[in-house]
Structures are given as C-alpha cells and as structure tokens.
Motif scaffolding. Structure first.
Motif, PDB file in Angstrom:
ATOM      1  N   LEU A  60       0.645  10.469 -10.022  1.00 16.38           N
ATOM      2  CA  LEU A  60       0.546   9.274  -9.187  1.00 16.38           C
ATOM      3  C   LEU A  60       1.224   9.507  -7.847  1.00 16.38           C
ATOM      4  N   THR A  61       0.636   8.943  -6.816  1.00 13.46           N
ATOM      5  CA  THR A  61       1.285   8.934  -5.509  1.00 13.46           C
ATOM      6  C   THR A  61       2.421   7.918  -5.541  1.00 13.46           C
ATOM      7  N   ASN A  62       3.195   7.860  -4.466  1.00  8.82           N
ATOM      8  CA  ASN A  62       4.257   6.862  -4.385  1.00  8.82           C
ATOM      9  C   ASN A  62       3.690   5.451  -4.535  1.00  8.82           C
ATOM     10  N   GLU A  63       2.550   5.232  -3.841  1.00  7.78           N
ATOM     11  CA  GLU A  63       1.900   3.922  -3.949  1.00  7.78           C
ATOM     12  C   GLU A  63       1.372   3.686  -5.362  1.00  7.78           C
ATOM     13  N   GLY A  64       0.869   4.763  -5.959  1.00  9.06           N
ATOM     14  CA  GLY A  64       0.368   4.658  -7.327  1.00  9.06           C
ATOM     15  C   GLY A  64       1.454   4.292  -8.313  1.00  9.06           C
ATOM     16  N   ASN A  65       2.660   4.878  -8.136  1.00  8.37           N
ATOM     17  CA  ASN A  65       3.793   4.547  -9.008  1.00  8.37           C
ATOM     18  C   ASN A  65       4.209   3.092  -8.856  1.00  8.37           C
ATOM     19  N   ILE A  66       4.219   2.607  -7.594  1.00 10.73           N
ATOM     20  CA  ILE A  66       4.572   1.202  -7.361  1.00 10.73           C
ATOM     21  C   ILE A  66       3.581   0.286  -8.067  1.00 10.73           C
ATOM     22  N   LEU A  67       2.277   0.547  -7.890  1.00 10.32           N
ATOM     23  CA  LEU A  67       1.250  -0.283  -8.522  1.00 10.32           C
ATOM     24  C   LEU A  67       1.345  -0.201 -10.039  1.00 10.32           C
ATOM     25  N   TYR A  68       1.629   0.984 -10.563  1.00  8.09           N
ATOM     26  CA  TYR A  68       1.710   1.154 -12.016  1.00  8.09           C
ATOM     27  C   TYR A  68       2.822   0.282 -12.605  1.00  8.09           C
TER      28      TYR A  68
END
Length: 301
Positions: A60-68
C-alpha cells in the motif's frame, strides 16, 4: 461519501489483506482483471494512488494505508452492527412502550405481560399510566407503541385487538346500603337515587360514559364525590362512604365474599369493549410485532 465506491472499498480491503491481486480475486470469486479494474477505478475516483505492484506482490502507498485504516474500522463497525442485530433477533431483544390506565394495568396488562415475558425474557417494557384519551393521543403522536384502552367510538387511525368486555356496576358496602335504607325509609330499588355517589373525575372517559347512563334516567351526578383512580374508588366504597360505579370484573372477590354488594339500577349498563390499540402506520418492528402476535393469540375475559 460517494456511495458508488462502497463495492470498490470492499475489493480494496480484500486486496490489502491478501497483498496480491490473485489472492483477492480468489477470495472474491471474480477475475484478476476485474480486481485490477476496480482498484484503478477507485484510485481515479479518489485522485490518489493506493497500491504499488512489485515482484513480491502488492504493498500500500501512504494514501492506501490511510484509507485502509479508516475502511477497516468502518467495516468492523458494520460487522458489529450486523452481529448485534442478529443477536437481538435470536434472543428476541427489543423495547416496547405501552400506555394504560392504572386500573387496566393491574388487572389486565400485568398478568398478560407476565406470560409474554416468559416467552420473550429479553424484551424491555416501558409502561406509562394515564387516561384512555391521553393514551390515544400518545399513540397517534408515536410516543408509545401500544395502548390498553376502553375502545373509543372514533380514533380511525388505530387498529385494535380485543381484550374482552368489562361491565360497570354500582356497588356499596352492606353496612352503607342497610343504613341508607333505614335512615331514608326507602327500598333497595331507590338506593342509587338517594345515595352519596362516588365516581371517577369528570375528565375520565369512564366517568363520561357513566354520566350519560345516569342522565338517561334523570339521575344527577353533579354532587358526586370524585376520585382519580378506580383503586381509590374501590377503597372509598369498601370504607362505607357511598355508592360507587366500579368495573365488575375487578371486584369479583369482594362480591363473592359480600364485602361489597351490587346496587340495583334502572337498567343494565351496556358493557364496554377493552382493547389493545396501536397505530395503523406502526413500523413492522420485531418487538412490537412479537407482542401484537402474542396478544392476538391470547384469550381474555
């Protein structure tokens, strides 16, 4: 929130947990291209990159981790809500608001609820005691779910479940009747015309019903002693303060042991229908539906 993204969020969560497109596709029973297309569509909708592909799989990207983190919390909350609803349904948990007069509560509602709660032990019941007219008003305003009332002539917005008939009769203590006959030199047929009447207060629907009956025989109730509950009325009559109009079904023991005697009236008072009332627009709430079905299967007076 874009509601169209909700199915995509589920796919994204599965990809993040599987760390691979193929693993997510297998878990979701869809093709790998369909998973990839969904992730791309979500990224375009949000305007950010969510995953990074490498030979080792998906990260996951940084944004992906936040959304997750947000989606994981949200879907856990939804799952907990579903579990709670399932638990409520399986155990028969619910909350029912009932309105009733104090007299009908004691003699009809409480014995009925005792049996209902044996069948549905996890049900929460709230009872408010007030007059029939106020109970009807609370039902129509959706402040209570069900009311136990004497059936009115109107109130077309309500549905009813019959709970039997009640019979209004005039009674006194034997001592009061004997003393009145001796003192006024009258027969037992004239007691009601010469007695000190004890009735419910003038705002009570029962009182209005009895006033109509008395008026039809030109018997005045203007000087009647007034009380605000049937239980208090019974106590006043048993004490020997006068003749009271009381529901026959609620003083069977007193009539049998002759601590109260029935006073002759010009004619038999028309019986009244007691019923459980609820709004025609009552939501199909599982708790209320359970009580309504229970009441429909029950035998009353």
């Amino acid at each position: 929130m874009n509601s169209a993204n909700i199915p995509l969020y589920h796919i994204f969560l599965t990809v993040a947990r599987s760390s691979s497109i193929s693993g997510a596709a297998k878990s979701l029973y869809i093709s790998q291209p369909a998973v990839s297309k969904s992730i791309k569509k979500l990224e375009e909708s949000l305007g950010v990159s969510l995953i990074k592909r490498s030979s080792k799989g998906i990260t996951l990207t940084n944004e992906g981790n936040i959304l997750y983190r947000y989606l994981h919390s949200a879907f856990e909350t939804i799952s907990a809500g579903e579990d709670t609803l399932r638990h409520i349904h399986e155990l028969g948990i619910g909350h029912i608001r009932i309105g009733v007069s104090s007299t009908l509560c004691k003699h009809i509602l409480l014995p009925c609820l005792k049996d209902f709660l044996t069948e549905y032990p996890h049900m929460q019941i709230t009872i408010s005691c007030q007059s029939t007219s106020h109970t009807i008003e609370l039902i129509e305003n959706n402040e209570i779910d069900i009311g136990l009332i004497a059936r009115p002539d109107s109130a077309k917005k309500l549905d009813y479940i019959g709970a039997g008939q009640i019979h209004d009769i005039f009674v006194s203590s034997p001592q009061y009747a004997k003393g009145l006959i001796e003192r006024e030199n009258i027969s037992s047929n004239d007691i009601i015309n010469n007695s000190n009447l004890i009735l419910l207060d003038k705002n009570n629907l029962t009182r209005k019903f009895i006033n109509n009956y008395l008026s039809s025989w030109e018997i005045s109730s203007d000087t009647a002693m007034e009380v605000n509950s049937m239980e208090l009325l019974i106590d006043f009559v048993k004490t020997g303060l006068g003749v009271g109009c009381i529901i026959k079904e609620f003083i069977k023991e007193e009539l049998n042991n002759k601590s109260l005697i029935q006073i002759k009236t010009p004619s038999t008072i028309k019986p009244r229908q007691i019923c459980f009332a609820y709004s025609k627009s009552l939501p199909s709430d599982s708790a209320c539906t359970s009580l309504i079905n229970f009441l429909k299967s029950r035998t009353f007076y």
